[in-house]
Structure formats: structure tokens, C-alpha cells
Design an enzyme around this catalytic site. Structure first.
Site, PDB file in Angstrom:
ATOM      1  CB  VAL A  22     -93.955 -69.698  75.737  1.00  0.00           C
ATOM      2  CG1 VAL A  22     -92.801 -69.288  74.657  1.00  0.00           C
ATOM      3  CG2 VAL A  22     -95.169 -69.287  74.863  1.00  0.00           C
ATOM      4  CB  CYS A 265    -101.765 -65.337  71.816  1.00  0.00           C
ATOM      5  SG  CYS A 265    -100.285 -66.184  72.259  1.00  0.00           S
TER       6      CYS A 265
END
Length: 440
Positions: A22, A265
Site C-alpha cells: 500500500v 485484507c
């Protein structure tokens, strides 16, 4: 807006704390617009980036080599930044409760090096309340500054989809939230520098935190539903793929498929919701059930591999099994929380030592993690069973005729087993080559 104008004018730095899947793309994108620091406590990782190598494959070596992003492990350099984005991982503990240690430690480091007038935005996935009730007080304690007066905080959930070359950072609308209206506008103005799809201003930080959990819990539940169908259809002798193909002819079909749900996630975030809801006296039913289904899929897959091999008269303990794909998803080198790893572990309980093929995974990292070497695709030989767990493009490019060289050339009263979890290949074509085929 003075702080933002100084960043735009390249007088002050923007910093990204945590340079993984990210943080790295985020930092490189901002570096094209403003002076940007990329901070991480992992010296080995920083050294690799400084050599111009992108092990994440998210942006590529060339982009790192040409970026003006300044990499550092020196926390004091954060004092030069007026806008700090936190993108550290938020995993779960062994008991599936939230592990906030990375974000707590990041908040401590930032707090010790926080300049007055700064804005800190958290992107790490958390349950509602963590930004304001956990991170804010830590920043105050470590800095001696007052939140809301000397510095501001906000939240913007990360939405990067690793390995996706279509839905990239710039093309996904960004949710932003801040502790007050002015902070929201400042945060929006910064992200609008790089997000072409625009930003969505959430009414509160807690809403933004909850939105991320809801996004991934929704996907988790839908995949769990398809996995449950797959397990039932397997008993009915019906092809799940054929059912889905038929179902998807209707306009409102959702297009989900069964599979192994891992990663950092979808396989993790629902537990943050379950935990916080439980703390408030609500016991999740649907989300918790979805997690249970998906967490047990590796066992279901393993049992069917063994079943197929026994039905094919293969000596399981002496078999030569190749696991095709070890990362948590296709075209992504990330092995964190990979359910393909769980399949290997379950096969090991039968006394089977598998060989692993993955053209995307990092060979050195795999060797370090599992004390074994990855096998190159070209070196696959004498297989009794191929288990395609991940739909990497290199696997999709294989032709049906390519598989013959992977299996043993001569068979006596046995049949080669072909496991295709993601239905990459056409069942009829595989069976016509004489293989025993099974998929979810």
C-alpha cells in the site's frame, strides 16, 4: 490551508510511513507531485528500494529508479513532514483478535518526531474508534502536543488491489475523513493531487473506518456463499463452474467465484468487525459464519486432493505433488496469510512433502520462510498430481498439451490427477487428455 500550500510549493515534505504493497505505490505517486519521504523501519526493505528494485511488482523497477522519493529509516526525518500518511499492516493475532502493535508503534515513532501544525492520516485498516481513541492519544503523549490544536488527525482507508493493473491507485475513488471540516478539506486537497477518480468526504472518521471493514466483509461473505455452494455441489456431482456460468447470464448476478480466501485484507478485516461488535455486546452471525467457511476451505481442498489420488490408485505417501501457486492471489508476490500455504501444511499431515512452483513469489523470501526452494515451471517432472491453487497469468498461458511433460511418462493402473481450484482450464479438455480432474 497554509500547511497544504507549503507542501504543494515543495517547501515541506509529505511522508508515508510503512512501505509495503500500500505505502510504496502511494509514496511513489505523491513523489511525482510533491517532496515525499518514504519511511520504514525495515532496513533490508529500504536497501532493496534504494537499489531500484520493486519486490512487490506493484509499480515496477523502472518507476522506482526514476522516482524522486527519498527512502529513509531515520525517524527524525519525519520532523520535516507536515503531512504524514500511515500505511502499516494491521494483522490479527492467533486467536483472531486485532493486532494493533504495528499501528501503535508507528504512532509512537511519529509522535516523537511530530512537528506542530502537521496532519496525520491513517490508512491502515482498523475497527471504528482506533484512529481517535488509540492513535490520537499516543500521538499526544509522545509529542507533548494537543490533538485538534497543535496537530490534526484523519483517516482514509486504503483501497489498493494488489496485482490489479486496471483498478490502480489513481483510478479508485478515495474515501477521506478528518476530525473537523477544515481537516477533511486539507486531506481531500492532498489526495486529489494523485487520485484521478476523485475523493469522497465521509461524515466522520468512524464512518470511514467502518466503510473499509464493510467493503471486505461483503466480499468475504459472498465468496463464502460460493464456497458453500461448491462444497454442496461437489456432493451432488455438479460442476460449480457450470452452475455459475448459467447463473451469470442474469443481469443481477454478482459474479463471485469460490476459492481460497487469504491475504491481508479479506481474510483479516472481518475479524476487526467481529471483535469490536463483540466488545459492544453484539455477536456477529453472518460475517462470523462466512469467516468460518472460508477459513476451512484449505482443509476441504486438501481432503479432495487426497481423495482424488486414492481414487486414481496413487500411493499418496510416495506421490510426487506439485503445488502450482503459493501466493495469496493471482499475479501478486505477496504470501502473507496465503491459504495455499495452509493446503501445503495440511498435506504435510499425511506425510506428503510437496514441491512448490510459483513464478511470481520471491524465491529468497520463500526459501527464508519455508526452508525449501521454489521449483521453476520448466523443471516440473514426474508428477503424480498437479494442484493449481493460484491463477497466475503464466499458468493461464499453458496449453493442454504442455502438461504431458510434467507428468510421469508411464503409468501402470494409475491415473494422473489434475486439481484446478480456480477453474483455469476447461475440464473437458483436461479429461480428454486422460487426467483425473477436480475443481471447486
Amino acid at each position: 490551508m497554509e500547511t497544504i500550500e507549503r507542501i504543494r510549493a515543495k517547501k515541506d515534505f509529505l511522508a508515508v510511513v510503512g512501505l509495503g504493497y500500500v505505502g510504496l505505490p502511494l509514496a511513489v505517486a505523491f513523489a511525482e507531485k510533491v517532496k515525499t519521504l518514504g519511511f520504514d523501519i525495515n532496513q533490508e526493505k529500504i536497501s532493496i528500494y534504494q537499489k531500484g528494485i520493486d519486490p512487490t511488482n506493484e509499480i515496477g523497477d523502472e518507476k522506482i529508479q526514476n522516482s524522486t522519493l527519498e527512502f529513509t529509516t531515520d525517524p527524525t526525518r519525519l520532523k520535516e513532514a507536515k503531512f504524514i500518511i500511515v500505511a502499516v499492516p494491521t494483522p490479527v493475532n492467533g486467536d483472531k483478535t486485532p493486532n494493533l502493535v504495528p499501528i501503535i508503534n508507528a504512532s509512537k515513532i511519529i509522535g516523537r518526531n511530530l512537528s506542530q501544525g502537521s496532519i496525520i492520516v491513517f490508512e491502515s485498516t482498523v475497527y471504528p474508534g482506533v484512529t481517535e481513541d488509540v492513535c490520537g492519544p499516543i500521538l499526544e503523549k509522545e509529542s507533548g502536543l494537543v490533538c485538534g490544536k497543535d496537530f490534526k488527525i484523519g483517516y482514509s482507508p486504503e483501497r489498493i488491489n494488489p496485482g490489479d493493473r486496471v483498478h490502480t491507485l489513481e483510478n479508485i475513488q478515495k474515501i477521506v475523513a478528518g476530525m473537523d471540516e477544515e481537516t477533511v478539506e486539507n486531506i481531500a486537497a492532498v489526495y486529489e493531487l494523485i487520485i484521478h477518480a476523485g475523493v469522497y468526504r465521509a461524515p466522520s472518521i468512524k464512518v470511514a473506518e467502518a466503510a473499509k471493514l464493510a467493503e471486505n466483509a461483503q466480499r468475504d461473505i459472498n465468496i463464502a456463499f460460493m464456497n458453500e455452494l461448491a462444497m454442496a455441489f461437489d456432493r451432488m456431482g455438479i460442476s460449480t463452474k457450470e452452475v455459475i456460468d448459467a447463473m451469470n447470464t442474469k443481469w443481477n448476478a454478482l459474479g463471485f467465484y469460490p476459492g481460497l480466501v487469504g491475504g491481508h485484507c479479506i481474510g483479516v478485516d472481518p475479524y476487526y468487525f467481529i471483535y469490536q461488535a463483540k466488545m459492544l455486546g453484539y455477536y456477529s452471525q453472518i460475517i462470523a459464519a462466512g469467516r468460518k467457511v472460508n477459513d476451512n476451505m484449505a482443509i476441504f481442498v486438501t481432503d479432495n486432493i487426497i481423495k482424488k489420488m486414492i481414487q486414481s490408485n496413487i500411493n499418496v505417501k510416495k506421490s510426487n505433488i506439485y503445488i502450482m501457486g503459493i501466493t495469496f492471489k493471482e499475479n501478486c508476490p505477496d504470501m502473507r496469510n496465503s491459504k495455499a500455504v495452509d493446503v501445503c501444511k495440511h498435506l504435510a499431515t499425511y506425510g506428503i512433502k510437496v514441491k512448490v512452483v510459483d513464478p511470481i513469489a520471491d524465491k529468497a523470501e520463500f526459501k527464508k520462510e519455508f526452508d525449501m526452494d521454489l521449483v521453476d515451471l520448466k523443471d516440473v517432472r514426474n508428477a503424480d498430481c498437479l494442484v493449481f491453487l493460484v491463477a497466475h497469468q503464466q499458468f493461464k498461458d499453458l496449453r493442454t498439451t504442455d502438461f504431458r511433460k510434467f507428468f510421469k511418462s508411464q503409468k501402470l493402473q494409475t491415473k494422473d490427477v489434475f486439481i484446478d481450484i480456480k477453474s483455469i482450464f476447461e475440464q473437458k479438455a483436461i479429461e480428454e487428455e486422460g487426467y483425473s480432474y477436480w475443481s471447486l
